[in-house]
Design a protein around this motif. Structure first.
Motif, PDB file in Angstrom:
ATOM      1  N   LYS A 148       0.870  -1.219  -0.023  1.00 58.00           N
ATOM      2  CA  LYS A 148       0.007   0.083  -0.096  1.00 58.00           C
ATOM      3  C   LYS A 148       0.815   1.180   0.029  1.00 58.00           C
ATOM      4  O   LYS A 148       1.542   1.727   1.008  1.00 58.00           O
ATOM      5  N   LYS A 149       1.165   1.718  -1.272  1.00 57.60           N
ATOM      6  CA  LYS A 149       2.250   2.826  -1.310  1.00 57.60           C
ATOM      7  C   LYS A 149       1.698   4.154  -0.751  1.00 57.60           C
ATOM      8  O   LYS A 149       2.683   4.874  -0.413  1.00 57.60           O
ATOM      9  N   GLY A 150       0.628   4.646  -0.467  1.00 59.79           N
ATOM     10  CA  GLY A 150       0.241   5.852   0.015  1.00 59.79           C
ATOM     11  C   GLY A 150       0.942   6.953  -0.970  1.00 59.79           C
ATOM     12  O   GLY A 150       0.557   7.039  -2.044  1.00 59.79           O
ATOM     13  N   ASN A 151       1.796   7.753  -0.169  1.00 62.65           N
ATOM     14  CA  ASN A 151       2.342   9.063  -0.965  1.00 62.65           C
ATOM     15  C   ASN A 151       3.536   8.610  -1.758  1.00 62.65           C
ATOM     16  O   ASN A 151       3.911   9.758  -2.515  1.00 62.65           O
ATOM     17  N   ARG A 152       3.955   7.399  -2.049  1.00 67.65           N
ATOM     18  CA  ARG A 152       5.145   7.003  -2.806  1.00 67.65           C
ATOM     19  C   ARG A 152       5.024   7.379  -4.263  1.00 67.65           C
ATOM     20  O   ARG A 152       3.909   6.789  -4.650  1.00 67.65           O
ATOM     21  N   VAL A 153       5.793   8.047  -4.774  1.00 64.53           N
ATOM     22  CA  VAL A 153       5.855   8.307  -6.125  1.00 64.53           C
ATOM     23  C   VAL A 153       6.108   7.375  -7.092  1.00 64.53           C
ATOM     24  O   VAL A 153       5.739   6.948  -8.079  1.00 64.53           O
ATOM     25  N   THR A 154       7.387   6.920  -6.662  1.00 68.69           N
ATOM     26  CA  THR A 154       7.878   5.539  -7.529  1.00 68.69           C
ATOM     27  C   THR A 154       6.910   4.407  -7.643  1.00 68.69           C
ATOM     28  O   THR A 154       6.342   4.079  -6.440  1.00 68.69           O
ATOM     29  N   SER A 155       7.204   3.587  -8.598  1.00 68.59           N
ATOM     30  CA  SER A 155       6.429   2.397  -8.615  1.00 68.59           C
ATOM     31  C   SER A 155       6.988   1.416  -7.914  1.00 68.59           C
ATOM     32  O   SER A 155       8.122   1.422  -7.720  1.00 68.59           O
ATOM     33  N   GLY A 156       6.190   0.324  -7.861  1.00 73.10           N
ATOM     34  CA  GLY A 156       6.897  -1.218  -7.016  1.00 73.10           C
ATOM     35  C   GLY A 156       6.557  -1.009  -5.545  1.00 73.10           C
ATOM     36  O   GLY A 156       5.964  -0.214  -4.958  1.00 73.10           O
ATOM     37  N   SER A 157       6.658  -2.353  -4.976  1.00 78.20           N
ATOM     38  CA  SER A 157       6.290  -2.483  -3.620  1.00 78.20           C
ATOM     39  C   SER A 157       7.440  -3.090  -3.025  1.00 78.20           C
ATOM     40  O   SER A 157       7.339  -3.544  -1.879  1.00 78.20           O
ATOM     41  N   THR A 158       8.865  -3.128  -3.355  1.00 79.53           N
ATOM     42  CA  THR A 158       9.761  -3.531  -2.672  1.00 79.53           C
ATOM     43  C   THR A 158      10.709  -2.378  -2.075  1.00 79.53           C
ATOM     44  O   THR A 158      10.449  -1.123  -2.773  1.00 79.53           O
ATOM     45  N   TRP A 159      11.323  -2.625  -0.903  1.00 75.33           N
ATOM     46  CA  TRP A 159      12.069  -1.478  -0.262  1.00 75.33           C
ATOM     47  C   TRP A 159      13.459  -2.037   0.010  1.00 75.33           C
ATOM     48  O   TRP A 159      13.703  -3.022   0.209  1.00 75.33           O
ATOM     49  N   MET A 160      14.060  -0.778   0.178  1.00 72.96           N
ATOM     50  CA  MET A 160      15.663  -1.237   0.649  1.00 72.96           C
ATOM     51  C   MET A 160      15.751  -1.459   1.848  1.00 72.96           C
ATOM     52  O   MET A 160      16.702  -2.157   2.370  1.00 72.96           O
ATOM     53  N   GLU A 161      15.054  -0.719   2.930  1.00 76.83           N
ATOM     54  CA  GLU A 161      15.326  -0.714   4.148  1.00 76.83           C
ATOM     55  C   GLU A 161      13.996  -0.484   5.139  1.00 76.83           C
ATOM     56  O   GLU A 161      13.044   0.247   4.616  1.00 76.83           O
ATOM     57  N   SER A 162      13.931  -1.249   6.363  1.00 74.46           N
ATOM     58  CA  SER A 162      12.738  -1.085   7.018  1.00 74.46           C
ATOM     59  C   SER A 162      13.022  -0.802   8.585  1.00 74.46           C
ATOM     60  O   SER A 162      14.093  -1.687   8.983  1.00 74.46           O
ATOM     61  N   THR A 163      12.356  -0.156   9.204  1.00 76.31           N
ATOM     62  CA  THR A 163      12.596  -0.059  10.405  1.00 76.31           C
ATOM     63  C   THR A 163      11.343   0.006  11.287  1.00 76.31           C
ATOM     64  O   THR A 163      10.323   0.802  11.062  1.00 76.31           O
ATOM     65  N   MET A 164      11.120  -0.723  12.420  1.00 72.50           N
ATOM     66  CA  MET A 164       9.759  -0.702  13.138  1.00 72.50           C
ATOM     67  C   MET A 164      10.303  -0.064  14.946  1.00 72.50           C
ATOM     68  O   MET A 164      11.241  -0.708  15.198  1.00 72.50           O
ATOM     69  N   LYS A 165       9.539   0.958  15.084  1.00 72.00           N
ATOM     70  CA  LYS A 165       9.873   1.488  16.529  1.00 72.00           C
ATOM     71  C   LYS A 165       8.545   1.602  17.225  1.00 72.00           C
ATOM     72  O   LYS A 165       7.474   2.040  16.863  1.00 72.00           O
ATOM     73  N   LEU A 166       8.757   1.139  18.381  1.00 71.13           N
ATOM     74  CA  LEU A 166       7.611   1.441  19.500  1.00 71.13           C
ATOM     75  C   LEU A 166       7.805   2.887  20.047  1.00 71.13           C
ATOM     76  O   LEU A 166       8.868   3.170  20.357  1.00 71.13           O
ATOM     77  N   ILE A 167       6.881   3.557  20.127  1.00 70.24           N
ATOM     78  CA  ILE A 167       6.691   4.814  20.635  1.00 70.24           C
ATOM     79  C   ILE A 167       5.649   4.853  21.865  1.00 70.24           C
ATOM     80  O   ILE A 167       4.427   4.490  21.468  1.00 70.24           O
ATOM     81  N   GLY A 168       6.289   5.276  22.840  1.00 66.85           N
ATOM     82  CA  GLY A 168       5.420   5.331  24.068  1.00 66.85           C
ATOM     83  C   GLY A 168       4.942   6.736  24.664  1.00 66.85           C
ATOM     84  O   GLY A 168       4.613   7.413  24.936  1.00 66.85           O
TER      85      GLY A 168
END
Length: 168
Positions: A148-168
């Motif tokens: 679900k690309k949202g505001n991403r302009v480029t096509s495709g669904s693969t990504w180079m890097e991902s980070t998941m963060k918990l915010i309290g």
């Protein structure tokens, strides 16, 4: 979870035991805090989950969820996620995964048998996101995925890097 942007990591091809306890690789920054730790932390109070993805053009995008928790091992570390924040620059690719059990190549807990290069995630019979994919290259179906690309302009669904963060 953090996945460094350099190299073609296969570091997330781990067993249930590794994902339960957590692991890290100091050589490139790849790490998983551990599902047991995620359960302990996320059941103590409400948490927000921020997911940041970097595409192949080095642009960054975020998805924010105001509800995030992981069940205990007897629930197969079932995911509870919701409260998608409309200020996110990515679309909601985690809704499909809400209520799913965590799956590894040696613990198939999804709706059907999945391989996905041996990496692990809250799979159903398919996925809308797969942040534990490798860094095989733009367009490779076993790479980090967010459909679900949202505001991403480029096509495709693969990504180079991902980070998941918990915010309290």
């Amino acid at each position: 979870r953090r996945s460094a942007p350099y190299g073609y990591s296969t570091y997330f091809k781990k067993t249930w035991t590794y994902y339960r306890s957590g692991f890290s690789y100091s050589g490139n920054g790849d790490m998983w805090i551990g599902n047991q730790k995620l359960h302990e932390v996320t059941t103590s109070r409400n948490w927000t989950l921020e997911i940041e993805l970097r595409d192949w053009d080095y642009a960054k995008y975020k998805a924010i969820y105001n509800q995030f928790s992981v069940g205990d091992e007897s629930s197969k570390f079932r995911l509870t996620i919701g409260g998608f924040d409309s200020s996110s620059t990515l679309g909601d690719a985690m809704a499909y995964h809400n209520g799913k059990k965590f799956t590894t190549y040696d613990h198939q807990n999804g709706d059907c048998t999945c391989d996905y290069s041996g990496a692990a995630w809250w799979f159903g019979c398919c996925y809308d996101s797969f942040l534990n994919g490798g860094k095989y290259g733009k367009g490779d179906p076993h790479s980090i995925r967010w459909l679900k690309k949202g505001n991403r302009v480029t096509s495709g669904s693969t990504w180079m890097e991902s980070t998941m963060k918990l915010i309290g």
